[in-house]
Design an enzyme around this catalytic site. Structure first.
Site, PDB file in Angstrom:
ATOM      1  N   SER A 130       0.827  -1.193   0.000  1.00  0.00           N
ATOM      2  CA  SER A 130       0.000   0.000   0.000  1.00  0.00           C
ATOM      3  C   SER A 130       0.869   1.254   0.000  1.00  0.00           C
ATOM      4  CB  SER A 130      -0.906  -0.013   1.229  1.00  0.00           C
ATOM      5  OG  SER A 130      -1.671   1.155   1.231  1.00  0.00           O
ATOM      6  N   GLY A 131       0.598   2.138  -0.935  1.00  0.00           N
ATOM      7  CA  GLY A 131       1.343   3.390  -1.020  1.00  0.00           C
ATOM      8  C   GLY A 131       2.580   3.292  -1.898  1.00  0.00           C
ATOM      9  N   THR A 135      -1.604   2.602  -8.090  1.00  0.00           N
ATOM     10  CA  THR A 135      -2.683   3.350  -8.738  1.00  0.00           C
ATOM     11  C   THR A 135      -2.109   4.436  -9.648  1.00  0.00           C
ATOM     12  OG1 THR A 135      -4.089   2.901  -6.856  1.00  0.00           O
ATOM     13  CG2 THR A 135      -4.743   4.714  -8.270  1.00  0.00           C
ATOM     14  N   ASN A 180      -1.313   5.432   3.123  1.00  0.00           N
ATOM     15  CA  ASN A 180      -1.429   6.115   1.831  1.00  0.00           C
ATOM     16  C   ASN A 180      -2.612   7.088   1.882  1.00  0.00           C
ATOM     17  OD1 ASN A 180      -1.712   6.823  -0.841  1.00  0.00           O
ATOM     18  ND2 ASN A 180      -1.906   4.726  -1.620  1.00  0.00           N
ATOM     19  N   SER A 183      -5.427   5.667  -0.675  1.00  0.00           N
ATOM     20  CA  SER A 183      -5.301   4.211  -0.732  1.00  0.00           C
ATOM     21  C   SER A 183      -6.527   3.582  -1.391  1.00  0.00           C
ATOM     22  CB  SER A 183      -5.136   3.677   0.687  1.00  0.00           C
ATOM     23  OG  SER A 183      -4.941   2.297   0.636  1.00  0.00           O
ATOM     24  N   SER A 184      -6.255   2.665  -2.311  1.00  0.00           N
ATOM     25  CA  SER A 184      -7.367   1.965  -2.974  1.00  0.00           C
ATOM     26  C   SER A 184      -7.975   1.014  -1.955  1.00  0.00           C
ATOM     27  CB  SER A 184      -6.848   1.159  -4.160  1.00  0.00           C
ATOM     28  OG  SER A 184      -6.044   1.964  -4.980  1.00  0.00           O
ATOM     29  N   GLY A 404      -2.827  -2.762  -2.029  1.00  0.00           N
ATOM     30  CA  GLY A 404      -1.532  -3.374  -1.735  1.00  0.00           C
ATOM     31  C   GLY A 404      -1.495  -4.000  -0.346  1.00  0.00           C
ATOM     32  N   GLU A 406      -0.860  -4.637   3.293  1.00  0.00           N
ATOM     33  CA  GLU A 406      -0.799  -3.595   4.319  1.00  0.00           C
ATOM     34  C   GLU A 406      -0.804  -4.189   5.726  1.00  0.00           C
ATOM     35  OE1 GLU A 406      -4.137  -1.115   3.269  1.00  0.00           O
ATOM     36  OE2 GLU A 406      -5.585  -2.427   4.234  1.00  0.00           O
TER      37      GLU A 406
HETATM   38  N1  LIG Z   1       5.256   7.987 -10.004  1.00  0.00           N
HETATM   39  C1  LIG Z   1       4.941   8.768  -8.971  1.00  0.00           C
HETATM   40  N2  LIG Z   1       5.317  10.062  -8.987  1.00  0.00           N
HETATM   41  C2  LIG Z   1       4.996  10.870  -7.970  1.00  0.00           C
HETATM   42  N3  LIG Z   1       4.334  10.476  -6.889  1.00  0.00           N
HETATM   43  C3  LIG Z   1       3.915   9.206  -6.817  1.00  0.00           C
HETATM   44  C4  LIG Z   1       4.213   8.288  -7.850  1.00  0.00           C
HETATM   45  N4  LIG Z   1       3.696   7.114  -7.524  1.00  0.00           N
HETATM   46  C5  LIG Z   1       3.095   7.284  -6.319  1.00  0.00           C
HETATM   47  N5  LIG Z   1       3.230   8.537  -5.894  1.00  0.00           N
HETATM   48  C6  LIG Z   1       2.723   9.103  -4.622  1.00  0.00           C
HETATM   49  O1  LIG Z   1       2.427   8.050  -3.772  1.00  0.00           O
HETATM   50  C7  LIG Z   1       1.073   8.051  -3.403  1.00  0.00           C
HETATM   51  C8  LIG Z   1       0.545   6.655  -3.290  1.00  0.00           C
HETATM   52  O2  LIG Z   1       0.533   6.072  -4.526  1.00  0.00           O
HETATM   53  P1  LIG Z   1      -0.641   5.084  -4.952  1.00  0.00           P
HETATM   54  O3  LIG Z   1      -1.930   5.584  -4.507  1.00  0.00           O
HETATM   55  O4  LIG Z   1      -0.445   4.823  -6.378  1.00  0.00           O
HETATM   56  O5  LIG Z   1      -0.271   3.821  -4.120  1.00  0.00           O
HETATM   57  P2  LIG Z   1      -0.918   2.378  -4.208  1.00  0.00           P
HETATM   58  O6  LIG Z   1       0.186   1.461  -4.488  1.00  0.00           O
HETATM   59  O7  LIG Z   1      -2.011   2.396  -5.184  1.00  0.00           O
HETATM   60  O8  LIG Z   1      -1.438   2.144  -2.761  1.00  0.00           O
HETATM   61  P3  LIG Z   1      -2.711   1.360  -2.263  1.00  0.00           P
HETATM   62  O9  LIG Z   1      -2.389  -0.049  -2.305  1.00  0.00           O
HETATM   63  O10 LIG Z   1      -2.900   1.866  -0.900  1.00  0.00           O
HETATM   64  O11 LIG Z   1      -3.806   1.735  -3.146  1.00  0.00           O
HETATM   65  C9  LIG Z   1       0.383   8.869  -4.452  1.00  0.00           C
HETATM   66  O12 LIG Z   1      -0.758   9.497  -3.950  1.00  0.00           O
HETATM   67  C10 LIG Z   1       1.449   9.869  -4.829  1.00  0.00           C
HETATM   68  O13 LIG Z   1       1.443  10.942  -3.941  1.00  0.00           O
HETATM   69 MG   LIG Z   2      -3.992   2.186  -5.065  1.00  0.00          MG
END
Ligand SMILES: Nc1ncnc2c1ncn2[C@@H]1O[C@H](COP(=O)(O)OP(=O)(O)OP(=O)(O)O)[C@@H](O)[C@H]1O
Ligand SMILES: [Mg+2]
Length: 1040
Positions: A130-131, A135, A180, A183-184, A404, A406
């Site tokens: 997660s994070g 996404t 996050n 977070s999804s 993800g 967590e």
């Molecule tokens: N390529 C990137 N460039 C800049 N910031 C990023 C990037 N990828 C992720 N982030 C930052 O990290 C945060 C978390 O990313 P994201 O929501 O994609 O995580 P996740 O893997 O989908 O988590 P979860 O499993 O909780 O959904 C985003 O809101 C953003 O602020």
């Molecule tokens: Mg996500």
């Protein structure tokens, strides 16, 4: 001859085409200013430290992407990087995977082109805790396709909807967690559908288990789903008033439990605008939007429904205030549904009151159900707007972005499901990359040093195994009669899993471990680490029960979305619905099936630190992720293994054009053909291995170079095909020309033969016809006669007489046409006469009438008549001004009709004297200058005589009643016929003009006669003869 290919050669070809040099390794190293772009090229490929060093080196330079072959590692930078611009997208479009620095766009582009060239379905598995940035990565991929795929107005709509489905789903399905800020809280698998031209034409989303419990409860530092805050913070005044909401998130108990409704990184007001706009793009009308937010507001109001206990401890409602905003359902009905449970006992229904806790439980269950079902409705509705109804063949690229792995301080049923899901995906990854791969090498007889890796199957089994897994135990507890509780469930787990190496509870743990465990916990040793789960709520959450009477009440809602979410058919079945965990397990099973049917690509997201801090690289945290994600093993398998494999037949079929020995057909065994082919291409021995049924290529770069050579060759082939086709066409044309000429000659010869045969027949018939032309019509002569008729008529048509007087021109007809010819001649004459008559003027008509009179008198009688016919008559031969005035004054009253000069011969002595002969209406005058020498009124004019010869002498006979009257007039007139005709007509004397032969007698005076003798001579003469007569010698007329 067609060019054959060697990879070394190919490098030059590529250069010649203005592309980057494809000496891949060299190019990569040259560009590798910062670390190694592809771990496969890392010298110390067994060293985790070297691996991390490389990641860190790159990360500190904002190079967040690194490859392991075609797998992409992405490290979350927690800051905006300038690498997602349109310019960057353009850079990566259609470029060989290894030519540019690693990027999510390079992977997206490679997947897209693989899909197009191989016409197969693909999916990109984005994983990480997660994070870690899953996404974000999936959004970047979608954006890349939105920009790089061909577009049209129609496709733009599809593209916009696909893009805009993201903010909507994130608003309803994402929330701030401790890990996050976005977070999804649901799993998302999206198929992007492409037609055969590579246009994105539609999409479909599958959603997985939404974390509904968040609606009613949030841990400290966490928030409810974004949409609640967006609505309250950003909603327009009117809308909030309509929904009975206040612009203050703190007023809603469902929004304040985490005590962090406001987060600096989140701008709910702006996000509200984005969501509203996105909803309109994905085709939501004002009604849909009103009803959807009506539901969100209802959930908030529901959370504010508070219960008090009465004396017996039963729940009561102090106020119905919040209830009136609930979905248009009658307040009283709701009140009852929230405080009583309907129990069906035998034939009657009994209302059983809730305790306060029970009522809160029922209220929260309802809130979760409403939100969860509305979320499902939303996904379906988005799918409707993304649906492509065209049944044409489509290929898809699937994007899997799921919650993800967590670990929180307290982990519940939701974390159990989420982490189980991540186990499953890790298992799939292992299955597809490590295990299956190594098994394949073994099966193919490829010499192979097995790579050790942790297979998480053992954990997956622990969770999901039938009858023995945690889910089964949980389900059993949920369904068994009696008082099942979370703790009895824990007991059962301990009973069944007691010895499992990945399972531990307080009871089962050793002393040391026990310290970190509560009595109600169980701990799983996941692939990604230990997670301690608190069993509280497992049974309820797994049952996810909603009382029947509450469902019935929901059906009374006026909100159409709620009506769809609680269909009347629900609950008809007596079968108990599947538990949440089982549903989830089954949906993951289906997902695995969906994914294994496609070609897999991987993005492994790593979290750089736990504090969402930009630029911070927490080595311990990253090392841990590298470990549990199995990246080192993956690298080892990649290094030792083979990036690519294909069945010999398939490989040969695709690349046979690159080698003269295999092109166009390889007759031998496919593996021999492939061997020939790769040797010709110059593959080095370490670059490939020949298996039993497949060729294994060690490096992706070898394959890419081969593929690029194939691309160039394809163009050449296409060119050669065109040439060949043209050549063929040329030969074909030549052959065709000869064929056509032969045929043409044949046709001509046959025509000539037929023509001659026909001619012989016709000539024969003609001769026969000629011979029998005078006979009655028979079959022998009918043709001939027809021809004769036709040819006569044709000739006649061109030789018709032009004037009425032309009597000679008429063509002599053949005997068979005599009668016809005569009829035609008459018709033609009549036609000419009519034409002539129509062309006659009144003057001419008058003339002709005179000529007719002349003809009546003289035709056939006087020799000079024929020659006079053509001479036209005139009105007068002497104009009035040439007549003496005195004469005119005397006779004008009688109206002068005609005057002509004449020579008058004296009756005695025949002396010639020029005179004017004037005819008036009443008399004829002989005038000499001013003197009227003789007047004879027409009554006294007896008539006129003249000879039959060619002379021009006439004698006018006068009745001599009066002795004073002069005698007859002997006159010579050059216009004899004209003058006599006028006289005859004016004086009405047509019958009194006599043409005489020989001599004419005339009266000199009453009783005294003279004579005029006419004869023909050489010269015309008039003289007095010896016999006392006037001698008139007329010229000889030829026609006589
Ligand atoms: N390529 C990137 N460039 C800049 N910031 C990023 C990037 N990828 C992720 N982030 C930052 O990290 C945060 C978390 O990313 P994201 O929501 O994609 O995580 P996740 O893997 O989908 O988590 P979860 O499993 O909780 O959904 C985003 O809101 C953003 O602020
Ligand atoms: Mg996500």
């Amino acid at each position: 001859m067609r060019q054959s290919y060697r990879l070394g050669q190919y490098k030059q070809i590529a250069l010649g085409h203005g592309q980057c040099c494809l000496d891949l390794e060299g190019a990569l190293i040259a560009r590798d200013r910062v670390g190694i772009q592809d771990f496969v090229l890392l010298d110390a490929h067994n060293s985790e430290t070297a691996f991390l060093d490389n990641l860190k080196k790159r990360f500190t330079e904002d190079l967040i992407y690194t490859y392991i072959g075609t797998l992409l590692i992405s490290v979350n930078p927690y800051k905006e990087l300038d690498i997602y611009t349109k310019k960057q997208m353009d850079l990566y479009m259609g470029v060989n995977f290894f030519e540019l620095p690693p990027h999510i766009y390079a992977l997206a582009d490679n997947v897209y082109h693989t899909m197009l060239s191989e016409a197969n379905n693909n999916f990109i598995l984005i994983s990480g805790e997660s994070g870690a940035g899953k996404t974000e990565a999936s959004k970047k991929i979608l954006q890349y396709y939105a920009v790089s795929c061909p577009s049209s107005t129609l496709l733009d709509t599809v593209r916009d909807r696909m893009l805009m489905s993201n903010p909507v789903l994130e608003a309803f399905g994402n929330a701030k967690t401790m890990k996050n800020d976005n977070s999804s809280r649901f799993g998302k698998y999206m198929d992007i559908q492409f037609d055969c031209q590579g246009d994105a034409v539609g999409g479909h989303i599958l959603s997985y288990l939404l974390e509904k419990s968040r609606v009613v409860h949030q841990n400290h530092g966490e928030r409810n789903f974004h949409i609640f805050y967006q609505l309250v913070e950003g909603g327009e005044e009117d809308l909030l008033r309509h929904l009975g909401l206040e612009k203050d998130t703190k007023r809603y108990s469902y929004l304040v439990q985490g005590e962090c409704s406001n987060v600096s990184s989140i701008n709910d007001k702006n996000d509200w605008k984005t969501v509203k706009n996105a909803l309109s793009v994905i085709d939501f009308d004002a009604n849909d939007i009103e009803h959807l937010f009506g539901i969100i507001a209802s959930v908030l109001h529901l959370g504010n429904v508070h219960f008090d206990g009465d004396t017996k401890g039963y729940a009561t409602l102090n106020t119905n205030a919040a209830l009136r905003w609930l979905l248009g359902i009658h307040v009283q009905v709701l009140h009852e549904a929230l405080t009583f449970r309907k129990i069906e006992a035998k034939s009657e229904e009994v209302l059983s009151p809730f305790t306060v806790d029970h009522a809160i439980y029922a209220r929260d269950a309802l809130a979760k159900a409403i939100y969860g079902r509305a979320f499902t409705w939303l996904v379906n509705r988005i799918n409707e707007s993304l649906e492509n109804k065209d049944s044409g063949r489509k290929t898809v690229i699937g994007l899997l972005d799921i919650y993800g792995f967590e670990v929180f301080s307290v982990n519940s049923f939701e974390q159990f499901c989420i982490n189980y899901c991540n186990e499953k995906l890790q298992q799939l990854f292992i299955q597809l990359t490590l295990k299956a791969e190594q098994e394949e090498y073994e099966a193919e007889g490829i010499g192979w040093e097995p790579v050790q890796f942790f297979n998480n199957k053992i954990i997956c089994d622990l969770v999901e195994e039938k009858h023995r897994g945690i889910i089964s135990v949980l389900d059993e507890e949920c369904m068994r009669p009696g008082d099942a509780t979370d703790l009895t469930f824990l007991d059962k787990l301990e009973e069944k899993m007691g010895n499992h190496p990945h399972f531990v509870t307080y009871k089962l743990a050793d002393k040391k471990t026990r310290k970190s465990l509560e009595r109600g916990d169980f701990r799983l040793l996941h692939y990604a680490g230990e997670v301690t789960y608190c069993v509280v709520g497992f049974i309820d959450k797994n049952n996810d029960l909603l009382y029947k009477n509450i469902k019935d009440v929901m059906r009374l809602s006026k909100n159409p979305i709620i009506q769809q979410c609680f269909p009347a058919t629900e609950g008809d079945s007596r079968r108990r619905p599947e538990t949440v965990a089982t549903q989830f397990k089954n949906s993951l099973l289906r997902l695995t099936e969906i994914l294994t049917a496609k070609e897999a690509w991987y993005v492994r997201c790593l979290k750089s630190n736990d504090n969402k801090q930009p630029g911070k690289f927490d080595e311990v945290l990253v090392r841990h992720q590298v470990k549990y994600l199995g990246l080192m093993e993956h690298l080892r398998v990649r290094r030792a293994g083979f990036a690519y494999r294909r069945r010999y037949e398939v490989f040969l079929k695709r690349y046979k054009a690159l080698c003269p020995a295999t092109w166009p057909h390889w007759k031998g065994v496919p593996s021999d053909g492939v061997e020939k082919l790769v040797q010709h291409l110059g593959y080095q021995p370490d670059e490939y291995k020949m298996g039993k049924t497949k060729i294994f290529i060690r490096y992706a770069r070898t394959l890419f170079a081969t593929e690029d050579a194939f691309e160039i060759c394809k163009h050449e082939l296409a060119y050669i095909y065109v040439l060949f086709a043209l050549l063929l066409f040329f030969f074909f044309c030549q052959h065709l020309a000869t064929k056509i000429e032969t045929c043409w000659r044949g046709v001509q010869a046959r025509k000539e033969r037929d023509r001659r045969a026909w001619a012989v027949k016709i000539i024969k018939q003609f001769i026969k016809g000629y011979i029998t032309r005078r006979e009655a019509k028979t079959t022998d002569n009918s043709e001939y006669l027809a021809f004769v008729r036709q040819s006569y008529l044709n000739r006649l048509k061109d030789n018709l007489p032009k004037t009425v007087l032309d009597k000679t021109t008429w063509l002599t007809p053949p005997p068979v046409m005599t009668e016809t010819s005569e009829i035609l001649r008459q018709l033609h004459t009549r036609m000419m006469v009519r034409k002539y008559v129509r062309g006659i003027t009144p003057q001419k008509k008058a003339q002709l009438q005179q000529k007719v009179v002349t003809s009546g008198i003289f035709k056939g009688k006087k020799d000079s008549y024929p020659s006079s016919i053509a001479v036209p008559f005139v009105d007068t031969r002497i104009n009035e001004q040439d007549i003496n005035m005195r004469v005119l004054q005397t006779i004008r009253h009688e109206r002068i009709k005609y005057s002509v000069p004449v020579v008058k011969y004296d009756r005695n002595g025949f002396k010639p004297r020029p005179r004017q002969l004037i005819l008036t209406q009443a008399a004829v005058y002989l005038v000499e200058e001013a003197k009227i020498k003789q007047r004879v009124d027409y009554v006294s004019l007896k008539g006129a005589s003249l000879s039959n010869l060619g002379d021009s002498v006439m004698i006018l006979h006068v009745a001599l009643n009066d002795p004073k009257q002069k005698g007859d007039m002997i006159l010579q007139c050059d216009h004899l016929f004209e003058a006599l005709t006028k006289l005859a007509m004016i004086a009405n004397k047509q019958n009194n003009i006599k043409v005489v032969q020989g001599s004419i007698k005339f009266e000199i005076q009453a009783g005294k006669e003279g004579g005029v003798d006419f004869s023909v001579g050489q010269e015309p003469m008039i003289y007095k003869g010896k016999n006392g007569h006037l001698m008139v010698v007329a010229p000889r007329i030829k026609s006589r």
